[in-house]
Design an enzyme around this catalytic site. Sequence first.
Site, PDB file in Angstrom:
ATOM      1  N   ARG A   1       5.224  -2.800  -8.300  1.00 48.13           N
ATOM      2  CA  ARG A   1       5.675  -1.524  -8.887  1.00 48.13           C
ATOM      3  C   ARG A   1       6.383  -1.754 -10.232  1.00 48.13           C
ATOM      4  O   ARG A   1       7.414  -1.144 -10.520  1.00 48.13           O
ATOM      5  CB  ARG A   1       6.618  -0.773  -7.949  1.00 48.13           C
ATOM      6  CG  ARG A   1       6.004  -0.314  -6.652  1.00 48.13           C
ATOM      7  CD  ARG A   1       4.993   0.808  -6.872  1.00 48.13           C
ATOM      8  NE  ARG A   1       4.576   1.373  -5.605  1.00 48.13           N
ATOM      9  CZ  ARG A   1       3.598   0.857  -4.845  1.00 48.13           C
ATOM     10  NH1 ARG A   1       2.953  -0.218  -5.235  1.00 48.13           N
ATOM     11  NH2 ARG A   1       3.270   1.451  -3.716  1.00 48.13           N
TER      12      ARG A   1
ATOM     13  N   SER B   1       6.838   7.307  -1.929  1.00 52.17           N
ATOM     14  CA  SER B   1       7.952   6.420  -1.566  1.00 52.17           C
ATOM     15  C   SER B   1       9.094   6.616  -2.555  1.00 52.17           C
ATOM     16  O   SER B   1       8.886   6.496  -3.766  1.00 52.17           O
ATOM     17  CB  SER B   1       7.514   4.963  -1.621  1.00 52.17           C
ATOM     18  OG  SER B   1       6.416   4.748  -0.783  1.00 52.17           O
TER      19      SER B   1
ATOM     20  N   GLU C   1      12.461   3.921  -6.553  1.00 47.20           N
ATOM     21  CA  GLU C   1      11.170   3.763  -7.218  1.00 47.20           C
ATOM     22  C   GLU C   1      10.906   4.965  -8.129  1.00 47.20           C
ATOM     23  O   GLU C   1      10.275   4.848  -9.172  1.00 47.20           O
ATOM     24  CB  GLU C   1      10.057   3.662  -6.151  1.00 47.20           C
ATOM     25  CG  GLU C   1       8.789   3.052  -6.679  1.00 47.20           C
ATOM     26  CD  GLU C   1       7.545   3.697  -6.128  1.00 47.20           C
ATOM     27  OE1 GLU C   1       6.825   4.329  -6.923  1.00 47.20           O
ATOM     28  OE2 GLU C   1       7.285   3.566  -4.931  1.00 47.20           O
TER      29      GLU C   1
HETATM   30  N1  EPU Z   1       7.877   2.125   8.957  1.00 41.74           N
HETATM   31  C1  EPU Z   1       8.809   2.508   9.905  1.00 41.74           C
HETATM   32  N2  EPU Z   1       9.384   3.733   9.766  1.00 41.74           N
HETATM   33  C2  EPU Z   1       9.052   4.570   8.747  1.00 41.74           C
HETATM   34  C3  EPU Z   1       8.111   4.175   7.785  1.00 41.74           C
HETATM   35  C4  EPU Z   1       7.527   2.930   7.911  1.00 41.74           C
HETATM   36  O1  EPU Z   1       9.126   1.777  10.836  1.00 41.74           O
HETATM   37  O2  EPU Z   1       9.621   5.677   8.712  1.00 41.74           O
HETATM   38  C5  EPU Z   1       7.210   0.822   9.108  1.00 41.74           C
HETATM   39  C6  EPU Z   1       5.745   0.978   9.511  1.00 41.74           C
HETATM   40  O3  EPU Z   1       5.596   1.096  10.871  1.00 41.74           O
HETATM   41  C7  EPU Z   1       5.145  -0.302   8.960  1.00 41.74           C
HETATM   42  C8  EPU Z   1       5.972  -0.571   7.714  1.00 41.74           C
HETATM   43  O4  EPU Z   1       7.179   0.151   7.865  1.00 41.74           O
HETATM   44  O5  EPU Z   1       5.346  -1.358   9.855  1.00 41.74           O
HETATM   45  C9  EPU Z   1       5.249  -0.194   6.424  1.00 41.74           C
HETATM   46  O6  EPU Z   1       4.966   1.189   6.410  1.00 41.74           O
HETATM   47  P1  EPU Z   1       3.708   1.789   5.599  1.00 41.74           P
HETATM   48  O7  EPU Z   1       2.476   1.080   5.976  1.00 41.74           O
HETATM   49  O8  EPU Z   1       3.766   3.254   5.760  1.00 41.74           O
HETATM   50  O9  EPU Z   1       3.945   1.374   4.103  1.00 41.74           O
HETATM   51  P2  EPU Z   1       5.247   1.382   3.173  1.00 41.74           P
HETATM   52  O10 EPU Z   1       5.644  -0.050   2.966  1.00 41.74           O
HETATM   53  O11 EPU Z   1       6.277   2.310   3.680  1.00 41.74           O
HETATM   54  C10 EPU Z   1       3.921   1.097   0.936  1.00 41.74           C
HETATM   55  C11 EPU Z   1       3.911   1.746  -0.408  1.00 41.74           C
HETATM   56  C12 EPU Z   1       3.127   3.043  -0.361  1.00 41.74           C
HETATM   57  C13 EPU Z   1       1.695   2.734   0.078  1.00 41.74           C
HETATM   58  C14 EPU Z   1       1.746   2.061   1.452  1.00 41.74           C
HETATM   59  C15 EPU Z   1       0.391   1.616   1.932  1.00 41.74           C
HETATM   60  C16 EPU Z   1       5.971   1.080  -1.503  1.00 41.74           C
HETATM   61  C17 EPU Z   1       7.335   1.494  -1.945  1.00 41.74           C
HETATM   62  N3  EPU Z   1       5.269   2.006  -0.857  1.00 41.74           N
HETATM   63  O12 EPU Z   1       4.646   1.955   1.819  1.00 41.74           O
HETATM   64  O13 EPU Z   1       3.082   3.575  -1.680  1.00 41.74           O
HETATM   65  O14 EPU Z   1       0.919   3.926   0.149  1.00 41.74           O
HETATM   66  O15 EPU Z   1       2.588   0.876   1.388  1.00 41.74           O
HETATM   67  O16 EPU Z   1      -0.049   0.514   1.209  1.00 41.74           O
HETATM   68  O17 EPU Z   1       5.575  -0.046  -1.777  1.00 41.74           O
HETATM   69  C18 EPU Z   1       4.277   5.032  -3.154  1.00 41.74           C
HETATM   70  O18 EPU Z   1       4.521   4.035  -3.840  1.00 41.74           O
HETATM   71  O19 EPU Z   1       4.676   6.181  -3.472  1.00 41.74           O
HETATM   72  C19 EPU Z   1       3.538   4.870  -1.913  1.00 41.74           C
HETATM   73  C20 EPU Z   1       3.311   5.894  -1.095  1.00 41.74           C
END
Ligand code: EPU
Length: 342
Positions: free
Chosen positions: A166, A241, A337
């Site tokens: 990012r 995010s 972010e």
């Molecule tokens: N999780 C939780 N609780 C929550 C949310 C997530 O326990 O409320 C856990 C999930 O179960 C999983 C882990 O956290 O084990 C990761 O969650 P997720 O796959 O939803 O991805 P993220 O890390 O929260 C990132 C990006 C997203 C992108 C997704 C998919 C960042 C800041 N965000 O989210 O990007 O769509 O991976 O690749 O890196 C954005 O930047 O706006 C965005 C949506």
Amino acid sequence: MKSLIHIFYMNKSLQAFNTFGIEASAGQLIEINSVAALQAVLPDIKTPFYVLGGGSNILLLNDIKGTVLKMSIPGIKIERTFKHAVYLSAGAGVNWHKLVLFAVENNLGGLENLSLIPGTVGASPMQNIGAYGVEIKDVFHRLEAVEIATGKLKIFRRKELAFGYRNSIFKNKLKGKYIITKVWFKLSKPPHRLRLAYGAIKTVLKNAGINQPTIRDISDAVIKIRSEKLPDPREIGNAGSFFKNPVVDAGLFAALHRQYPEIPHYPQADGTVKLPAGWLIEQCGWKGKRIGDTGTHVRQALVLVNYGTASGAEIHALAVKIRESVRQKFKITLEMEVNIWH
Ligand code: EPU
């Protein structure tokens, strides 16, 4: 002859221009439809001014007294075709998902995992947008940007952008110095190298009985995953995010892992460990919580939402509270972010 189209508004509401749906106004809003128009207006604009793409990664804290430049430069073009690759260009104002669909329809591979990300092409390299195992740096070829101080056009190649998680040079050394006007992507011709490592994509394809997915199947799977998990900004205001996923050193991770054996984690090549901010926030009890018209999304605690009439200041106050409780519980300071516009 070069077109000099720009549209000028005074005291314009920005509510329809930010996906949080925050009501705030701009003293001036100038819609820029070409490089020539940008070069023509730049000398007359007082600094600081703001550059707006799709408004999907900003939080408006106040009315903007100065000028907002809304980048609306159009155009998607297949520039060059090689044996295995195609160079595709797009104007800064092109809707990101429209570009992805254009690539998928023309069987050009590389963008499909980035389906349905809100925002515009011009903003995409700034923060190296990424999702489901792919970042824009993987398909980026070059970009063209106008230097604010001189109005001169400059080409930036991939190496010069210093892409990170990012992050790019436009968020650091060159912050506020250039305005991106056009981006080129290097995409593949079939057979494509598919990016299927992300578990949820595999699950969706398996459930649909798809053994040999096409890039369209992947795009459809990502659209399904995102639609189920993330709120649609047309229904509930949000900017995706709100925080970055923090990266911690091995020592802190080991201590956390002992205390929370179930903590999801992503080891990095340099020995550090990336942790999902959504999980940390959920552990602090914030998931699905609502305060007035602000809150965190019921299915993704990392996404802060505006249920209707929240102000930018109210959402910011919630973000500060969340950051504080994560700091207290885990000794980790989350970094926002979303860009805060003061
Ligand atoms: N999780 C939780 N609780 C929550 C949310 C997530 O326990 O409320 C856990 C999930 O179960 C999983 C882990 O956290 O084990 C990761 O969650 P997720 O796959 O939803 O991805 P993220 O890390 O929260 C990132 C990006 C997203 C992108 C997704 C998919 C960042 C800041 N965000 O989210 O990007 O769509 O991976 O690749 O890196 C954005 O930047 O706006 C965005 C949506």
